[in-house]
Design a protein around this motif. Sequence first.
Motif, PDB file in Angstrom:
ATOM      1  N   GLY A 354      29.498  33.313  44.534  1.00  0.00           N
ATOM      2  CA  GLY A 354      30.225  33.146  45.780  1.00  0.00           C
ATOM      3  C   GLY A 354      31.403  34.083  45.845  1.00  0.00           C
ATOM      4  N   ASP A 355      31.942  34.252  47.046  1.00  0.00           N
ATOM      5  CA  ASP A 355      33.084  35.124  47.254  1.00  0.00           C
ATOM      6  C   ASP A 355      33.820  34.631  48.496  1.00  0.00           C
ATOM      7  OD1 ASP A 355      34.825  37.209  46.761  1.00  0.00           O
ATOM      8  OD2 ASP A 355      33.709  38.615  48.024  1.00  0.00           O
ATOM      9  N   SER A 356      35.065  35.033  48.634  1.00  0.00           N
ATOM     10  CA  SER A 356      35.843  34.664  49.813  1.00  0.00           C
ATOM     11  C   SER A 356      36.665  35.848  50.272  1.00  0.00           C
ATOM     12  CB  SER A 356      36.769  33.478  49.501  1.00  0.00           C
ATOM     13  OG  SER A 356      37.737  33.843  48.544  1.00  0.00           O
ATOM     14  N   CYS A 357      36.906  35.852  51.580  1.00  0.00           N
ATOM     15  CA  CYS A 357      37.775  36.863  52.192  1.00  0.00           C
ATOM     16  C   CYS A 357      38.581  36.154  53.249  1.00  0.00           C
ATOM     17  CB  CYS A 357      36.938  37.991  52.784  1.00  0.00           C
ATOM     18  SG  CYS A 357      37.936  39.257  53.611  1.00  0.00           S
ATOM     19  N   VAL A 370      21.785  33.156  51.215  1.00  0.00           N
ATOM     20  CA  VAL A 370      23.249  33.153  51.139  1.00  0.00           C
ATOM     21  C   VAL A 370      23.787  32.598  52.455  1.00  0.00           C
ATOM     22  CG1 VAL A 370      25.344  34.551  50.916  1.00  0.00           C
ATOM     23  CG2 VAL A 370      23.306  35.119  49.574  1.00  0.00           C
ATOM     24  N   THR A 371      24.758  31.691  52.349  1.00  0.00           N
ATOM     25  CA  THR A 371      25.386  31.110  53.539  1.00  0.00           C
ATOM     26  C   THR A 371      26.808  31.628  53.661  1.00  0.00           C
ATOM     27  OG1 THR A 371      24.039  29.110  53.399  1.00  0.00           O
ATOM     28  CG2 THR A 371      26.086  28.964  54.665  1.00  0.00           C
ATOM     29  N   VAL A 372      27.155  32.062  54.890  1.00  0.00           N
ATOM     30  CA  VAL A 372      28.518  32.518  55.197  1.00  0.00           C
ATOM     31  C   VAL A 372      29.143  31.484  56.119  1.00  0.00           C
ATOM     32  CG1 VAL A 372      29.939  34.350  56.166  1.00  0.00           C
ATOM     33  CG2 VAL A 372      27.805  34.912  54.972  1.00  0.00           C
ATOM     34  N   ALA A 373      30.316  30.978  55.730  1.00  0.00           N
ATOM     35  CA  ALA A 373      30.957  29.907  56.496  1.00  0.00           C
ATOM     36  C   ALA A 373      32.457  30.139  56.563  1.00  0.00           C
ATOM     37  CB  ALA A 373      30.670  28.550  55.854  1.00  0.00           C
ATOM     38  N   PHE A 392      25.198  39.320  42.313  1.00  0.00           N
ATOM     39  CA  PHE A 392      26.576  39.331  42.823  1.00  0.00           C
ATOM     40  C   PHE A 392      26.532  39.188  44.338  1.00  0.00           C
ATOM     41  CE2 PHE A 392      25.380  43.829  42.639  1.00  0.00           C
ATOM     42  CZ  PHE A 392      25.711  44.286  43.911  1.00  0.00           C
ATOM     43  N   VAL A 393      27.613  38.600  44.865  1.00  0.00           N
ATOM     44  CA  VAL A 393      27.785  38.407  46.303  1.00  0.00           C
ATOM     45  C   VAL A 393      29.203  38.829  46.654  1.00  0.00           C
ATOM     46  CG1 VAL A 393      27.912  36.703  48.177  1.00  0.00           C
ATOM     47  CG2 VAL A 393      26.148  36.489  46.444  1.00  0.00           C
ATOM     48  N   ALA A 394      29.384  39.518  47.769  1.00  0.00           N
ATOM     49  CA  ALA A 394      30.713  39.905  48.247  1.00  0.00           C
ATOM     50  C   ALA A 394      30.743  39.728  49.754  1.00  0.00           C
ATOM     51  CB  ALA A 394      31.031  41.346  47.872  1.00  0.00           C
ATOM     52  N   VAL A 395      31.888  39.289  50.280  1.00  0.00           N
ATOM     53  CA  VAL A 395      32.032  39.093  51.716  1.00  0.00           C
ATOM     54  C   VAL A 395      33.337  39.723  52.165  1.00  0.00           C
ATOM     55  CG1 VAL A 395      33.222  36.858  51.544  1.00  0.00           C
ATOM     56  CG2 VAL A 395      31.877  37.366  53.574  1.00  0.00           C
ATOM     57  N   SER A 607      30.847  21.449  36.920  1.00  0.00           N
ATOM     58  CA  SER A 607      30.081  22.547  37.504  1.00  0.00           C
ATOM     59  C   SER A 607      30.539  22.862  38.931  1.00  0.00           C
ATOM     60  CB  SER A 607      28.585  22.221  37.477  1.00  0.00           C
ATOM     61  OG  SER A 607      27.829  23.369  37.768  1.00  0.00           O
ATOM     62  N   HIS A 608      31.833  22.901  39.145  1.00  0.00           N
ATOM     63  CA  HIS A 608      32.405  23.318  40.424  1.00  0.00           C
ATOM     64  C   HIS A 608      33.142  24.638  40.231  1.00  0.00           C
ATOM     65  CE1 HIS A 608      31.359  19.464  41.992  1.00  0.00           C
ATOM     66  NE2 HIS A 608      32.111  19.567  43.082  1.00  0.00           N
ATOM     67  N   LYS A 609      32.835  25.621  41.097  1.00  0.00           N
ATOM     68  CA  LYS A 609      33.541  26.902  41.038  1.00  0.00           C
ATOM     69  C   LYS A 609      34.414  27.046  42.286  1.00  0.00           C
ATOM     70  CE  LYS A 609      33.103  31.895  41.273  1.00  0.00           C
ATOM     71  NZ  LYS A 609      32.218  33.013  41.603  1.00  0.00           N
TER      72      LYS A 609
END
Length: 1302
Positions: A354-357, A370-373, A392-395, A607-609
């Motif tokens: 996961g990633d955040s912006c 992949v879900t974007v929210a 890898f995932v990047a947003v 198991s929470h990131k």
Amino acid sequence: MKRVFSLLEKTVLGSPVQFAWQKTLGNFIAITGSDHTVKIFDRHGQKKNEISLSGNCIAMDWDQDGDTLAIIADKSSSIYLWDANTNKTSQVDTGMRELMSFLRWSKTEALLAAGTAKGNLLIYNHQTSRKIPILGKHTKRITSGCWSNGKLIALGGEDKLITISNHEGDTIRVGTVKGEPSDMQFIVMKTDDRTSGSETTVSVVLGKKILYLFNFQDPDNPIELQFQQHYGSIVAYKWYGDGYIMIGFSLGFFVVISTHIREIGHEILQVCNHKDNLTSIAISQSLNKAASCGDNCIKIHDLSDLNEMYAIINLEDENKGLDQLSWTDDGQLLAVSAKRGSLHVFLTKLPILGDSCSTRIAYLTSLLEVTVANHIEREIPVTVSVEVEPSFVAVGHYHLAVGMNNRAWFYALGENSVKKLKDMEYLGTVNNMCLNSDYAAALFEGKVQLHMIESEVLGTQEERETRLFPDNDDKSKILCHTLTSDFLIYGTDAGIIQYFYIEDWQYVNDYRHPVSVRKIFPDPSGSRLVFIDDKSDGFVYCPVNDGVYEIPNFQPTIKGILWENWAMDKGVFVAYDDDKIYTYVFHKDTIQGSKVILAGGTRVPYSHKPLLLYNGELTCQTQSGKTNTVALSTHSFLGTLKSVGPNDLKQMLTQTIMLKRFSEAWELCKLLNSPSSWNELARACLHHMELEFAIRVYRTIRNVGMVMSLEQIKGIEDHNLLAGHLAMFTSDFNLAQDLYLASSCPSVALEMRRDLQHWDSALQLAKRLAPDEIPFISKEYAIQLEFTGDYVNALAHYEKGITGNNKFQEHDEACLAGVAQMSIRMGDIRRGVNQAIKHPSRVLKRDCGAILESMKQFSEAAQLYEKGQYYDKAASVYIRCKNWAKVGELLPHVSSPKIHLQYAKAKEADGRYKEAVLAYENAKQWDNVIRLYLDHLNNPEKAVSVVRETQSLDGAKMVARFFLQLGDYGSAIQFLVLSKCNNEAFSLAQQHNKMEIYADIISEFENTTNGKNYQSIALYILKGEKSLLRAGKFFPSICSHYSEALKHFLKGSKHTDSCSTTGYEMAIETVGQAKDETLTNQLIDYLMGESDGVPKVKQKIKIPSEMATNLMILHSYILVKIHVKYGDHLKGARMLIRVANNISKFHIKYIVPILTSTVIECHRAGLKKSAFGFAAMLMRPEYRNKIDVKYKKKIEAMVRRPDTSEAEEPTTPCPYCEFLLPECELLCPGCKNNLPYCIATGRHMVQGDWTVCPHCDFPALFSEFRSLLQNESTCPMCSEKVNIVSLMKIVDCTPHLNLEVE
């Protein structure tokens, strides 16, 4: 649980279905049925290969790395090998003539054990292709076996034997068992001390009923575990944890037992998990989960709490039931086969990617999804299907990137749609990727490639489309990077953090750290970042000022950092590891400078990131492909506060203060409403230099001093100076000094130390900042040292304080005084005394004299007292050293009686009586003066004079004894009475017939004599002299003997004609003093002849003035009723004014009604000023509540709105001197006579309008009395009937003006 794919019976072709997951990686699953083939599928359900066999598959197994799949089939003695890397199949000829029955790879090496139907064994080394055949290992078919972690293999066969062999096939141990063995596993048995040992025990199921534990090093003591019949037969068992076994039974039960020696065989847990049957169990150590299948469902439990159900998967279509169950090694996929020949694969654990912006997050929700929210801005989540399972995932603001290995796919994010833009290959495997609105930055093999995401659309210059970092001449290796809206930031193995400004396409900042920078995490603006170095220490770096601040209590297990995205909570960030979240706050502006504090910790669910932090709420990604929110314990104040207790509110207040959430802290303080809470908030505002908020708080708690102080300094622009003031307010004086010295006004530090009386620090500062102030500070320091008893240093500082400048003469004199006092205290008496004598101060001489006196240096002390003109003290000290000559010299200046007394005693002892008498007189010792005059100086006249002047009792006794010795009894009686020895005086007068003298003396001193003395005299006179009048004269002075006195006066008047008038007068006076109605009536009856029928001769008798006054007041009050009755309110008001002016003569219960009547009548008569005066009197606290309710409001209105208008009272002439005075005034200012008053009006009499009542002889105004008798028929004074015709106007009123009144 999400289903990844299903293979129906048409695909597998036949049942029962066998399957095996690729070990380690879990990328492939091998499946076989009854169609003589083994099919290979990838983890997404795509078929990769199909292997044809000579018959049905008997067994298959993957090697320890998952590279090779080994298969044996019916009707074949060969072994099929499929290579997962090359996707090729090969066969190995075993050389055996019989069919294969068993197959198992070693756990540690590329060794394959294969058993035959006749009990022979083949060990095949896949790396060397070496084959080791072992014949006769068993006598019958080998049906089961297992490898240990150390090169041992255990085998079981239909011959009911268990053999233990090494990797060369040599037999180590053979054991016989009761039933056919199956499902063999090497285990480590736990001992009492629970230490881990080697794998010396094999667990095996015998006849599907018994679990048999065979220790081949102790073969004679096997352990057999049998279970209850209603469980059914053993289907499968799994070892897990610290020596625990989970066993599944055919009738739906699973049981957990421990193999610890003390607990062995004990059932820890027993659960009926399925109604009809249980067909398989599986355990995933990585997931910490256990699963069982039966009927048509799968039930999953958490190993940490097996009583709780974690999940249930229902397969309604599988009406024939389920068969086998198996997890991949990583726990991501769970496969289950059905008895009808189908297979289903479920996703039980997703790679947490996961990633955040900003507030947008992107996370993996399936292997290819992949879900974007953006839950914060309440955007609708968008699901993106990707082509590969990403690593890898990047947003970014407008884009999404996913990828694996060296390839990335980019997607444009629309409002409700997703568009694939491109895929891109990099020069190495991508470790991490970051996006902003225009650029992507990929980290691979120690380098970062920055490139535009949509370069062809933007039409940007070619050199700005892409760039590789670091530059060619920089040999450092990039270990971490990140991308903000404006900057590319990266850290290297050389410890350098570089800022590359994208707008200008150049480096703008760098920071060099001593060790490698492993991870960096910027805040949303990029103006601060947290970095973790190679030592696992954390720091906050501010590129604006190159400030680096170590993060306290930073755990080495920290995996990542998230900054707070809520705009109002800048400076808050969290650090997280697998177990806990740590909340930190970066305080930029405090009086101590910038620093990082730990605010608290929060437990992380398993198991929470964490992906996003917003206003104290953490959005986390879970293994199930969903997000979950976790509220930070440091932000508990954001919840409802209605039912929160005081202790919790205090804890929340501490949280808000640490997080610098002052608005929330304000609300909490309002709820707590305690001074300590408000003060805590105020101190925090000072600490963070929030002056306006601090003023607001201090104003709320009414701390005027702090409000004024803060108002004075809030306009200061010098940061250090302002912080210094605030540090001083919080009592951190050392910090305040450092800040003052660093400010533009360093002298303030000296002022502070002087105000605090920190003289050591003040002197040190004065040397640097103001050398001219050293003498003055030294003097102040010396005063303090003197107070604490450090006289040595006090003397030194007094000497340093001397300036020698005439401008500071007063200061120098104070220092010289200190030198004198300290010299004396240090023992240098000569220097100190000389210094004190030279000094102009009298006080110094007194103080030095006191010090010397305490040191018993009396001569020097007396000398200084004398020089300082403290003659009393000097004389006292001279007396202590017996220097009477000096005392005599000083005596004229001495005022202390004590000293004079001491001197007098000394002179009396020397026989110098005249000097002694003089000293006694100065000492006011009159008894001693009288004693000396009588005993030694033979001067009784002087002694008598002193007694008369001083009224000394003891002196009077001495004089009385003196005259008694001389035979002068009259003088002796006089002085005995004076000394209050009345009994002795009475006895003496009785003995020597001096009662007349005694009586005269008694009357002279009657104020000091009690009634008993008068009684004694009266009784003596009655008994001895028979004089009733003389005896009666003494009775009124006797308390409660008025009746006795009256009796004697009346008897005396009867028997003595010449004295009758005096007797009557004395009787009247006695009755007046007694104020007794009974005695008054008795006297009146006697005078009127009521008692003996003989009226006494009319005589002019003096009336006591008090009696006359009381009669006048009473008669005035009676006249009020008459005047008001006939409507003459002015006359009534005048009389009430007279009564009210003498209100103290009435009982307290009549005061308020009389005053009320006075106010009302004056108001009616127009006497507004008088009405206001008496109304104000009624407003006194003692009267106010007693006013009648119906008059109270009217009287209060008079006082609130006063009207003082009033006509002057008419005047008439005095009957004595013709002086004009107000008609109701009874005291003439001209002749000072008390004027007779009219019994009809109460006004004073006037000549020419005079008459008297025919009965009581009281005067009245002729005109007014006649007017009254027209309405009334009786006299207002005596109430006798009066005929108007009998009234005579008296022309000559002179006889009536001579009536005597005392």
